[in-house]
Design a protein around this motif. Structure first.
Motif, PDB file in Angstrom:
ATOM      1  N   LEU A   1       2.169  -5.170   3.656  1.00 33.06           N
ATOM      2  CA  LEU A   1       1.341  -5.943   4.568  1.00 33.06           C
ATOM      3  C   LEU A   1       2.028  -7.287   4.781  1.00 33.06           C
ATOM      4  O   LEU A   1       2.210  -8.066   3.852  1.00 33.06           O
ATOM      5  CB  LEU A   1      -0.065  -6.132   3.988  1.00 33.06           C
TER       6      LEU A   1
ATOM      7  N   ARG B   1       4.199   1.122   2.106  1.00 32.19           N
ATOM      8  CA  ARG B   1       4.002   0.180   3.203  1.00 32.19           C
ATOM      9  C   ARG B   1       3.716  -1.209   2.650  1.00 32.19           C
ATOM     10  O   ARG B   1       3.129  -1.376   1.581  1.00 32.19           O
ATOM     11  CB  ARG B   1       2.862   0.624   4.118  1.00 32.19           C
TER      12      ARG B   1
ATOM     13  N   ASP C   1       0.862  -1.174   0.000  1.00 33.89           N
ATOM     14  CA  ASP C   1       0.000   0.000   0.000  1.00 33.89           C
ATOM     15  C   ASP C   1       0.898   1.223   0.000  1.00 33.89           C
ATOM     16  O   ASP C   1       1.309   1.711   1.065  1.00 33.89           O
ATOM     17  CB  ASP C   1      -0.923  -0.018   1.219  1.00 33.89           C
TER      18      ASP C   1
ATOM     19  N   SER D   1       0.771  -3.824   8.868  1.00 33.06           N
ATOM     20  CA  SER D   1       1.264  -2.857   7.900  1.00 33.06           C
ATOM     21  C   SER D   1       2.546  -2.231   8.433  1.00 33.06           C
ATOM     22  O   SER D   1       2.589  -1.736   9.564  1.00 33.06           O
ATOM     23  CB  SER D   1       0.208  -1.780   7.650  1.00 33.06           C
TER      24      SER D   1
END
Length: 379
Positions: free
Chosen positions: A265, A263, A260, A275
């Motif tokens: 996961l 970041r 994301d 995260s």
């Protein structure tokens, strides 16, 4: 050498280029070809465990140990082969190396007298040095009559009175008790700021390095693992060793799923999908995530809650904090958790708790295989 690690290079006041030391009959190198640059007027801490090569590095800078390879430059001048007395450096040893048969003023004057400085200038510069370290009232006292902190100040004054270009400190506070170490940290920082001398000190004390230095170089097995500001080193460690050595850290490995933005996961055992920002690790690879113990919050487990749950294994009162060890889930990892005393709900062994943390707390350090370890790790 073929093993040079480049950090913070460029046009600094003090520059090490490919500096290495191999001792005959020893397995491997004591110092493995490091590049390092220190800006004028800055204080650099070289931090690492015993035997990592930090003191050898300092002694090569001072000219006390000849390097096997590499160069030492000050103001662009190559001083690698220059004798100690021509390097224009002040050195404070761990033992202080003061002369017990001389008083404070004569100890400080010794280096000036060896340089054939006039008596008038010696007197002036010794008086200035005594004033700088706040020992003017003890000029005539014998070394045996001084406290450990006062002896440390005399050693500093003796190193500074020759007006060195670079000041080198070898474990400067290791012989002092905890309370005096704290006071001397402040004194050394004050003196360094007032003189503006470029300073390098070696230490194994993380708190000492983080609280005193402008920049910190973390060493391990003769190499520099990371160079950065104290905040960089603590909050954004580049490698698992740095995370574990500087402060306390929970290091957990898990596969990387989606990204994301900046970041990732990461699926961590017992904690679910976490995260984390930091190093770039490709999807499907196993990554190492750091969680500092003081960034984890605990509360009594609530029925039906979907958060991470655990069982307190131990609780150790440490004055300002309580150190907990918490097993996540039935067979999950054991995490270190530190909470301030007096402001949080307390828990005893066997208590069922929920764990939570700020979204910015998890830090992705590296792909797990880069550290040569796998599974749960802790400092």
């Amino acid at each position: 050498m073929g093993d040079t690690v480049s950090h913070d290079g460029g046009a600094g006041h003090l520059v090490l280029e490919g500096l290495a030391k191999i001792y005959p009959g020893k397995d491997g190198a004591a110092v493995r070809g490091i590049d390092l640059s220190v800006e004028r007027g800055r204080m650099l801490a070289v931090l690492g465990p015993s035997g990592c090569g930090k003191s050898t590095t300092l002694r090569m800078i001072a000219g006390l140990v000849p390097p096997t390879a590499g160069t030492v430059r000050v103001d662009g001048r190559d001083i690698t082969d220059a004798p100690v007395h021509r390097r224009d450096m002040g050195v404070v040893f761990q033992s202080y190396a003061l002369f017990p048969h001389l008083d404070v003023a004569r100890n400080i004057a010794f280096g000036l007298e060896m340089r054939k400085i006039s008596k008038t200038d010696v007197k002036r510069r010794v008086d200035d040095a005594l004033s700088l370290v706040r020992l003017g009232h003890l000029a005539g006292r014998r070394i045996s009559q001084l406290s450990g902190g006062q002896q440390q100040r005399v050693a500093l004054a003796r190193a500074l009175v020759v007006e060195p270009t670079v000041l080198l400190l070898d474990e400067p506070l290791s012989n002092l008790d905890a309370q005096l170490r704290s006071a001397m940290r402040d004194e050394i920082c004050r003196i360094q700021r007032e003189t503006g001398v470029t300073t390098v000190f070696v230490t194994h004390d993380q708190q000492e390095a983080l609280s005193m230095a402008d920049r910190v170089a973390v060493m391990n097995h003769g190499r520099i693992e990371q160079v950065g500001t104290p905040e960089d080193i603590y909050e954004r460690p580049a490698r698992p060793f740095v995370a574990e050595f500087v402060g306390r850290a929970n290091l957990l490995d898990g596969p990387v799923g989606d990204h994301d933005g900046d970041r990732a996961l990461v699926e961590l055992p017992g904690l679910g999908r976490v995260s984390a920002a930091g190093a770039r690790v490709d999807r499907g690879r196993t990554a190492t995530v750091m969680l500092r113990p003081h960034r984890i919050a605990l509360r009594s487990a609530a029925p039906g809650s979907g958060g991470a749950r655990g069982t307190v294994l131990s609780a150790g009162y440490a004055g300002e904090t309580v150190a907990y060890r918490v097993r996540v889930g039935a067979r999950g990892p054991v995490l270190d958790v530190e909470r301030p005393t007096g402001t949080q709900e307390s828990f005893g062994p066997g208590a069922e708790v929920e764990l939570s943390w700020d979204p910015e707390a998890p830090r992705l350090i590296s792909a797990a295989e880069e550290s040569g370890k796998s599974g749960e790790r802790r400092s």
